[in-house]
Design an enzyme around this catalytic site. Structure first.
Site, PDB file in Angstrom:
ATOM      1  N   GLY A 236       0.888  -1.356   0.246  1.00 42.30           N
ATOM      2  CA  GLY A 236       0.059   0.015   0.202  1.00 42.30           C
ATOM      3  C   GLY A 236       0.926   1.140   0.040  1.00 42.30           C
ATOM      4  O   GLY A 236       0.296   2.402   0.149  1.00 42.30           O
ATOM      5  N   GLU A 273       4.422  -6.653   1.789  1.00 40.52           N
ATOM      6  CA  GLU A 273       4.180  -7.223   0.395  1.00 40.52           C
ATOM      7  C   GLU A 273       3.415  -6.124  -0.667  1.00 40.52           C
ATOM      8  O   GLU A 273       2.592  -6.171  -1.104  1.00 40.52           O
ATOM      9  CB  GLU A 273       3.077  -8.391   0.444  1.00 40.52           C
ATOM     10  CG  GLU A 273       1.857  -7.846   1.444  1.00 40.52           C
ATOM     11  CD  GLU A 273       0.610  -8.841   1.528  1.00 40.52           C
ATOM     12  OE1 GLU A 273       0.981 -10.134   1.215  1.00 40.52           O
ATOM     13  OE2 GLU A 273      -0.487  -8.385   1.850  1.00 40.52           O
ATOM     14  N   GLY A 275       3.016  -3.818  -3.943  1.00 41.89           N
ATOM     15  CA  GLY A 275       3.209  -4.025  -5.573  1.00 41.89           C
ATOM     16  C   GLY A 275       3.235  -2.697  -6.227  1.00 41.89           C
ATOM     17  O   GLY A 275       4.368  -2.577  -6.851  1.00 41.89           O
ATOM     18  N   ARG A 276       2.399  -2.064  -6.242  1.00 40.78           N
ATOM     19  CA  ARG A 276       2.409  -0.585  -7.018  1.00 40.78           C
ATOM     20  C   ARG A 276       3.844   0.187  -6.801  1.00 40.78           C
ATOM     21  O   ARG A 276       4.220   0.603  -7.805  1.00 40.78           O
ATOM     22  CB  ARG A 276       1.259   0.427  -6.465  1.00 40.78           C
ATOM     23  CG  ARG A 276       1.435   1.673  -7.458  1.00 40.78           C
ATOM     24  CD  ARG A 276       0.223   2.643  -6.830  1.00 40.78           C
ATOM     25  NE  ARG A 276      -1.057   2.177  -6.613  1.00 40.78           N
ATOM     26  CZ  ARG A 276      -1.858   1.948  -7.275  1.00 40.78           C
ATOM     27  NH1 ARG A 276      -1.977   2.417  -8.711  1.00 40.78           N
ATOM     28  NH2 ARG A 276      -3.119   1.484  -7.003  1.00 40.78           N
ATOM     29  N   CYS A 345     -14.834   4.691 -28.693  1.00 42.13           N
ATOM     30  CA  CYS A 345     -15.923   5.341 -29.093  1.00 42.13           C
ATOM     31  C   CYS A 345     -16.746   5.961 -27.898  1.00 42.13           C
ATOM     32  O   CYS A 345     -17.889   5.743 -27.973  1.00 42.13           O
ATOM     33  CB  CYS A 345     -16.849   4.912 -30.043  1.00 42.13           C
ATOM     34  SG  CYS A 345     -17.323   3.051 -29.586  1.00 42.13           S
ATOM     35  N   TYR A 374      -0.715  -1.909 -12.208  1.00 38.03           N
ATOM     36  CA  TYR A 374      -2.164  -1.824 -12.156  1.00 38.03           C
ATOM     37  C   TYR A 374      -2.316  -0.868 -13.531  1.00 38.03           C
ATOM     38  O   TYR A 374      -3.321   0.252 -13.478  1.00 38.03           O
ATOM     39  CB  TYR A 374      -2.775  -1.088 -11.167  1.00 38.03           C
ATOM     40  CG  TYR A 374      -2.600  -1.559  -9.563  1.00 38.03           C
ATOM     41  CD1 TYR A 374      -3.359  -2.978  -9.434  1.00 38.03           C
ATOM     42  CD2 TYR A 374      -1.717  -1.048  -8.967  1.00 38.03           C
ATOM     43  CE1 TYR A 374      -2.921  -3.488  -8.178  1.00 38.03           C
ATOM     44  CE2 TYR A 374      -1.274  -1.753  -7.788  1.00 38.03           C
ATOM     45  CZ  TYR A 374      -1.841  -2.949  -7.336  1.00 38.03           C
ATOM     46  OH  TYR A 374      -1.780  -3.459  -6.212  1.00 38.03           O
TER      47      TYR A 374
HETATM   48  C1  LIG Z   1      -3.584  -7.802   0.767  1.00 33.19           C
HETATM   49  C2  LIG Z   1      -2.923  -6.923  -0.020  1.00 33.19           C
HETATM   50  N1  LIG Z   1      -1.609  -6.980   0.336  1.00 33.19           N
HETATM   51  C3  LIG Z   1      -0.877  -5.896  -0.923  1.00 33.19           C
HETATM   52  C4  LIG Z   1      -1.647  -5.280  -1.768  1.00 33.19           C
HETATM   53  C5  LIG Z   1      -0.707  -4.517  -3.000  1.00 33.19           C
HETATM   54  O1  LIG Z   1      -0.928  -3.045  -2.766  1.00 33.19           O
HETATM   55  P1  LIG Z   1      -0.119  -1.993  -3.182  1.00 33.19           P
HETATM   56  O2  LIG Z   1      -0.156  -2.447  -4.716  1.00 33.19           O
HETATM   57  O3  LIG Z   1      -0.953  -0.895  -3.032  1.00 33.19           O
HETATM   58  O4  LIG Z   1       1.113  -1.960  -2.731  1.00 33.19           O
HETATM   59  C6  LIG Z   1      -2.925  -5.135  -1.974  1.00 33.19           C
HETATM   60  C7  LIG Z   1      -3.620  -4.455  -3.015  1.00 33.19           C
HETATM   61  O5  LIG Z   1      -4.846  -4.559  -2.994  1.00 33.19           O
HETATM   62  C8  LIG Z   1      -3.613  -6.129  -1.182  1.00 33.19           C
HETATM   63  O6  LIG Z   1      -5.053  -6.213  -1.296  1.00 33.19           O
END
Ligand SMILES: Cc1ncc(COP(=O)(O)O)c(C=O)c1O
Length: 403
Positions: A236, A273, A275-276, A345, A374
Site C-alpha cells: 500500500g 508485500e 505492489g504498486r 468511441c 495496475y
Molecule cells: C492484501 C493486499 N496486499 C498487498 C496489496 C498491494 O497493494 P499495493 O499495490 O498498493 O502495494 C494489496 C492491494 O490490493 C492487497 O489487497
C-alpha cells in the site's frame, strides 16, 4: 520515484518500433534495469528482520517477475490464477495466497504448493481450509488476516480495513478462530496479516500503523497464550502521480523501522508485500498521435490505443503524467492546451485533460510514465477489438547482472 533516467532508452525503443512496424506506435515499454535498481534500493534500505514480497497483482508479466525474483523473498497471489501463474513462472519461490472468496479448488491448489502460506480471510474459510487439508492429509502454514481499526490511522482513497469491508477477521471473531485452530493440528498459525489501506503516501503514518500492528500482535499473544513468528504489514505504499517526488518516502520509513525494531528488541519478523510502489516506475505506455483536432474551442490529440490498454487514468480519476516524444513533422499546435484521448468511441477514453503542450504533430508519441503497475492488467482489453499494444522489455543483461 524518478523515471527520467529511463527516458533516453524509451525514446530509442520507440524509434526502433517506428522502423520495425509500418503501423503507428502503440506499446508498453518496461525498463527492467530501472526496475532492478529500484528493488535493490528498496531491499538495501530495509532493516534486518524484515522481508519483502511483491504483490503480483500489480504487474505479473514474466520479465517483471524474473527481474524482481533475486531481490524479493517471494510473491503474493490473490487468486488461483495468479497462484498457478506464479508457480509456473517462479518455481520454488515462496508464495503467499490471500484475498477473499477463495474457492475450494484454489485452497487445494495452495495446499499442493510447497512453500505457500495462506492468508485466511474469514472463519468460514478457516473451517473449509482445515477440512480440505485433513482430507488431503497435508499441513499448511497460515496467517489470520485481521481487520482491526487503529486510532488515528487516517484514511486514503482505498481502504481495506479499520471499517466494514469484506477483508479479514474482526477481532471479535478471533477467539472462535483460535479455538478452532486448537482442534486443527493440520494448520499452523505462523502470523497475523494486516493490509488496512493502499495509496498510503505518509511514511510517518505508515510507521505508526506498523508499530500498532506489533502492539496488537503482542497483546493478542499475551491474551490468548499463543506465539507467532511473523507480522505481515501488507503493502500500500503510495505513489503521487502528479508530483512523483511526493510519493511514499521509503528511506524515511526504513529508517523509522530500524529505530522501531531496535527499541522493541522484537522477536517478531516483519513482512511487507507492496505492489504498486515496486513496479510502477519501470513502465511506460506509448501512443503515437494520429490526429489533432479542434472541437468547440478545445484541442484534442487522438492517439493510437487508449484506456482499453491503459485504464490507470480513469481508475485513478487523474490526468496521467506524460512526455511528448517529437517526431519529424512540423507542429500543428504550439503553446496551447490539448486533451489526450485514445481511439475508443466513448468520451471516457481520456488519458489527460487540457494539458499544456509546447508543440505537437501527428506522428509524435505520447509517453505516459508510471505505467508499470495496475495498468495493462486492469484494462478492458477486448473492448472494440483493437489489437493489443506491443510489449517491449528493455534489459541490458540477464537478471541479477545489471547495475
Ligand atoms: C492484501 C493486499 N496486499 C498487498 C496489496 C498491494 O497493494 P499495493 O499495490 O498498493 O502495494 C494489496 C492491494 O490490493 C492487497 O489487497
Amino acid at each position: 520515484m524518478n523515471t527520467s533516467d529511463s527516458l533516453p532508452r524509451v525514446r530509442a525503443a520507440v524509434d526502433r518500433l517506428r522502423v520495425e512496424s509500418g503501423e503507428p506506435v502503440c506499446a508498453y515499454v518496461y525498463d527492467l534495469d530501472a526496475l532492478q535498481r529500484h528493488v535493490r534500493w528498496m531491499r538495501a534500505a530495509l532493516p534486518e528482520g524484515c522481508e519483502l514480497y511483491y504483490a503480483a497483482k500489480a504487474n505479473a508479466e514474466a520479465p517483471i517477475l524474473d527481474t524482481l525474483a533475486p531481490w524479493v523473498d517471494g510473491f503474493e497471489a490473490a487468486s488461483g490464477g495468479e497462484l498457478r501463474w506464479l508457480r509456473q513462472a517462479q518455481p520454488g519461490k515462496p508464495l503467499l495466497f490471500g484475498g477473499p472468496g477463495k474457492l475450494d479448488s484454489e485452497l487445494e491448489l495452495a495446499l499442493d504448493q510447497p512453500g505457500c502460506t495462506l492468508h485466511v480471510e474469514s472463519l468460514g474459510e478457516l473451517h473449509r481450509l482445515a477440512a480440505i487439508a485433513e482430507r488431503l492429509g497435508c499441513k499448511a502454514s497460515i496467517f489470520l488476516r485481521m481487520n482491526i481499526g487503529v486510532p488515528g490511522m487516517g484514511d486514503t482513497r482505498l481502504m481495506m480495513g479499520g471499517k466494514p469491508t469484506p477483508f479479514g477477521l474482526d477481532e471479535a471473531d478471533l477467539p472462535a478462530a483460535l479455538e478452532a485452530l486448537r482442534g486443527y493440528p493440520q494448520l499452523h498459525l505462523e502470523g497475523f496479516h494486516f493490509h488496512l489501506m493502499s495509496h498510503q503516501r505518509d511514511a510517518g503514518a505508515q510507521l505508526m500503523l506498523v508499530r500498532a500492528y506489533l502492539d496488537i500482535v503482542h497483546r493478542l499473544q499475551e491474551a490468548y497464550g499463543i506465539k507467532v513468528q511473523i507480522v505481515n504489514a501488507g503493502g500500500g505504499f503510495g505513489v503521487d502521480y502528479a508530483e512523483p517526488a511526493r510519493s511514499f518516502d521509503w528511506l524515511d520509513f526504513c529508517e523509522g523501522l530500524k529505530r522501531l525494531l531496535s527499541e522493541r528488541q522484537e522477536a517478531l519478523r516483519l513482512r511487507f508485500e507492496p505492489g504498486r510502489y515496486v513496479s510502477v516506475g519501470c513502465g511506460w505506455y506509448v501512443m503515437e498521435v494520429l490526429d489533432i483536432k479542434r472541437s468547440h474551442g478545445e484541442y484534442f490529440a487522438v492517439a493510437r490505443g487508449g484506456t482499453h490498454h491503459f485504464r490507470t487514468p480513469p481508475a485513478q480519476g487523474h490526468d496521467h503524467p506524460f512526455v511528448v516524444l517529437r517526431g519529424t513533422q512540423q507542429p500543428v499546435v504550439q503553446d496551447t492546451r490539448v486533451t489526450l484521448v485514445g481511439q475508443l468511441c466513448t468520451p471516457k477514453d481520456v488519458l489527460a485533460r487540457q494539458q499544456p503542450i509546447a508543440a505537437l504533430a501527428p506522428g509524435d508519441c505520447l509517453a505516459f510514465s508510471l505505467a508499470g503497475a495496475y495498468a495493462w492488467n486492469i484494462s478492458h482489453q477486448n473492448f472494440l477489438m483493437h489489437p493489443p499494444p506491443r510489449m517491449v522489455f528493455l534489459d541490458s543483461g540477464p537478471p541479477g547482472t545489471a547495475g
